[in-house]
Design an enzyme around this catalytic site. Structure first.
Site, PDB file in Angstrom:
ATOM      1  CB  CYS A 123      97.500   2.372 136.783  1.00 45.83           C
ATOM      2  SG  CYS A 123      95.833   1.863 136.255  1.00 45.83           S
ATOM      3  CG  HIS A 228      98.488   4.390 132.652  1.00 48.64           C
ATOM      4  ND1 HIS A 228      99.318   3.314 132.889  1.00 48.64           N
ATOM      5  CD2 HIS A 228      97.239   3.980 132.967  1.00 48.64           C
ATOM      6  CE1 HIS A 228      98.601   2.285 133.312  1.00 48.64           C
ATOM      7  NE2 HIS A 228      97.338   2.670 133.367  1.00 48.64           N
ATOM      8  CD  GLU A 230     102.608   4.549 131.819  1.00 46.56           C
ATOM      9  OE1 GLU A 230     101.906   3.524 131.838  1.00 46.56           O
ATOM     10  OE2 GLU A 230     102.593   5.408 132.732  1.00 46.56           O
ATOM     11  CG  ASP A 284      93.709  -0.632 108.108  1.00 47.74           C
ATOM     12  OD1 ASP A 284      93.471  -0.874 109.299  1.00 47.74           O
ATOM     13  OD2 ASP A 284      92.854  -0.174 107.331  1.00 47.74           O
ATOM     14  CG  ASP A 454      84.981  -5.618 111.099  1.00 43.76           C
ATOM     15  OD1 ASP A 454      85.275  -4.431 110.955  1.00 43.76           O
ATOM     16  OD2 ASP A 454      85.785  -6.457 111.565  1.00 43.76           O
TER      17      ASP A 454
END
Length: 599
Positions: A123, A228, A230, A284, A454
């Site tokens: 990167c 990337h 990984e 969550d 939200d």
């Protein structure tokens, strides 16, 4: 505008930064016998240049998974004794060059690359090889590859940063990419290098995003990739193996591709080329009575907004009765990775809030998850400046850094972003560097900062009656109202603020956020689809990627949001947890809808 120094000036600067013999300068990438140990066998040790600017834990885990040990660069002289060097550049261009200069690593790093020993940049580790970048107000790089790094052109209508899974197009053969084909890999960047006649002998692969740019470079034993590996799943591990043990890796790829049981990797099976639409699994996470972290959703019957969904008050004491335990987070995240999730997000809804720095369970979840999940990890909850009960103060950057070191690739900021946006507008739309968004993006790059919005729908009869961006809705209000806007909320949806989702998204983009996670209180857990009008309004208002969230109930809802809006990704939680819908089912459906997809 950034002006590159002349090639002669760059060469003069390089010659004074560290002693160098003229015979070594032209040998970039030429292999030597240094990469063998005393017994003559290839070394199984990799030296990692981690300058402390972000998450490199996943790089470490990927290297270890391939059977190598890691030695860290602790002082400049460590580069002289390295056999294989991996340089995972993280953060902003200017910050990286400042740290390299402060630590006295620039000269020794150039010398290592000139020595012909194996080198892999990742990167920013690719971008720093070029002469300079427009990023950070204009900054000189290492000057090894001709050309400048420039920002993507946002006037083309493409979201920037370029985040997600895109194809690679090799320009010639190499052990790094031979046998990989055009499989998608994971990118996250706002700046790119472009191919030119001057750097054509370096360019190994390109990618298309608003035009062609450099995806990988190679000369001899010096390689670097813009993506990337990984974080690119099995394909990324393949590419890392191509650097660490090239002969074995190429043989294994060809054996796999000729196996009758191998799955087709043709472009037809993956839909059209280009940046794939991402499918993200969200977990969550909260503490149970025993102090363990579990993945939960509130039962529909206790939903606080009156709809039969999965909303919940994160501070409500459920006593184990109302909260559905859907599994341990590490195991669930690993399952999603294996099922093909493009990213995994953890939302920490535990009411610890005293000190994120001591949130040991969540940090441990990230550490363990990054050992098994080789796609990007996002974490949200408590990312802000704070003072704990003992009086110790921590900046937002220090809090984020703890999560990055533990394995997070991005941090998500919620309620604090609303405060930051309102203050931004109160100042007349001028950033002042005081917000967590600005501070974290300045150090780690905007791609590391996600803002979670939200909102709830508010109906109006006359758009002129409110100072917010409104839309004419196809879903009239309870009294026949034809217009609506979306009010942003804080504190788990319990408190509304006088700012709309569109205005908030514009503000956080100006402050340096790299992505918007767009929830919808009205649709959360209902399973009747995303709020397409909300997603469309916000994605039209900003140039950064928008993740649609709340409401997914079937695979068709994903194709619907991608066809109808500019969403770059779509997120779901409960339907994946409960196995009502499989991630693979969603991906296969997207292919049938001719939507670019990573399988």
């Amino acid at each position: 505008m950034f002006t590159l120094p002349s090639r002669q000036a760059a060469a003069a600067e390089a010659s004074t930064s560290a002693p160098r013999t003229t015979s070594r300068v032209p040998t970039y990438g030429r292999r030597t016998s240094v990469a063998c140990n005393a017994s003559g066998s290839a070394s199984r040790e990799v030296t990692l240049l981690d300058y402390g600017a972000g998450n490199v834990r996943s790089v470490r885990n990927a290297i270890k998974k391939l059977g190598y040990t890691i030695r860290d660069v602790e002082k400049p002289s460590d580069l002289a004794t390295a056999d294989k060097l991996v340089f995972p550049g993280v953060g902003s261009y200017g910050q990286a060059m400042r740290i390299l200069n402060q630590k006295g690593l620039v000269g020794p790093l150039k010398d290592y690359i000139a020595s012909g020993r194996p080198f892999l940049g990742i990167c920013l580790g690719l971008q720093l090889l070029f002469e300079g970048s427009e990023e950070s107000g204009g900054c000189e790089g290492l000057g090894i590859i001709p050309g400048a790094v420039t920002q993507f052109d946002t006037s083309l209508g493409l979201p920037v940063p370029h985040i997600g899974w895109n194809n690679i197009a090799p320009t010639r053969g190499s052990a790094l990419l031979d046998g990989v084909g055009d499989r998608r890999v994971y990118y996250v960047h706002s700046y790119r290098a472009t191919p030119s006649a001057a750097n054509s002998d370096w360019v190994l692969a390109t990618t298309q995003y608003g035009g062609e740019y450099v995806a990988a470079v190679n000369r001899g034993s010096v390689s670097a990739v813009q993506f990337h590996p990984e974080k690119s799943g099995a394909t990324g591990l393949d590419i890392l193996a191509g650097f660490l043990h090239p002969e074995e890796a190429v043989a294994a790829r060809h054996a796999s591709s000729s196996s009758p049981s191998s799955s087709s990797s043709s472009s037809a099976s993956h839909g059209p080329h280009g940046l794939a639409k991402r499918v993200i699994a969200c977990l969550d996470v909260r503490s149970n009575d025993q102090g363990d972290l579990v993945v939960t959703k509130m039962l529909p019957a206790v939903c606080m907004y009156g709809t039969q969904g999965d909303q919940y008050d994160v501070r409500e004491k459920a006593g184990g009765r109302d909260v559905r335990n859907l599994g341990k987070p590490v195991e669930l995240a690993a399952r999603y990775f294996e099922e093909g999730a493009d990213e995994v997000a953890f939302l920490n809804i535990t009411g610890f809030r005293d000190c994120v720095m001591e949130d040991t369970p969540m940090l441990e979840v990230l550490r363990r998850a990054s050992e098994r999940v080789f796609v990007p990890l996002t974490v949200g909850g408590g990312i802000k400046a704070l003072t704990d009960s003992s009086g110790r103060s921590f900046s937002a950057v220090e809090v984020a850094a703890e999560y990055f070191r533990s394995g997070a690739d991005k941090v998500s900021i919620g309620s604090d972003a609303v405060d930051a946006a309102q203050a931004y507008y109160a100042r007349g739309g001028v950033p002042d560097g005081s917000t967590a968004i600005e501070q974290i993006s300045d150090v780690y790059g905007k791609q590391a900062v996600v803002v979670s919005i939200d909102p709830r729908r508010v109906y109006v009869t006359d758009p002129a009656a409110v100072p917010h961006a409104t839309v004419r809705t196809a879903k009239p209000g309870p009294n026949g109202e034809q217009y609506c806007w979306w009010q942003c909320t804080v504190k788990g949806g319990r408190e509304g603020r006088d700012i709309g989702a569109v205005e908030l998204a514009k503000a956080v983009e100006a402050l340096g956020a790299g992505e918007v996670l767009l929830n919808c209180i009205d649709n959360d857990g209902v399973g009747k689809g995303f709020d397409l009008e909300l997603v469309d309004a916000v994605s039209r208002a900003v140039t950064i990627p928008v993740i649609a969230s709340s409401g997914a109930g079937c695979p068709q809802h994903f194709s619907e949001v991608f066809h109808s809006t500019g969403a770059a990704a779509a997120l779901a939680a409960g339907i994946f947890h409960r196995r009502e819908v499989g991630i693979e089912d969603v991906k296969k459906h997207l292919v049938t809808e001719n939507i670019p997809t990573r399988l």
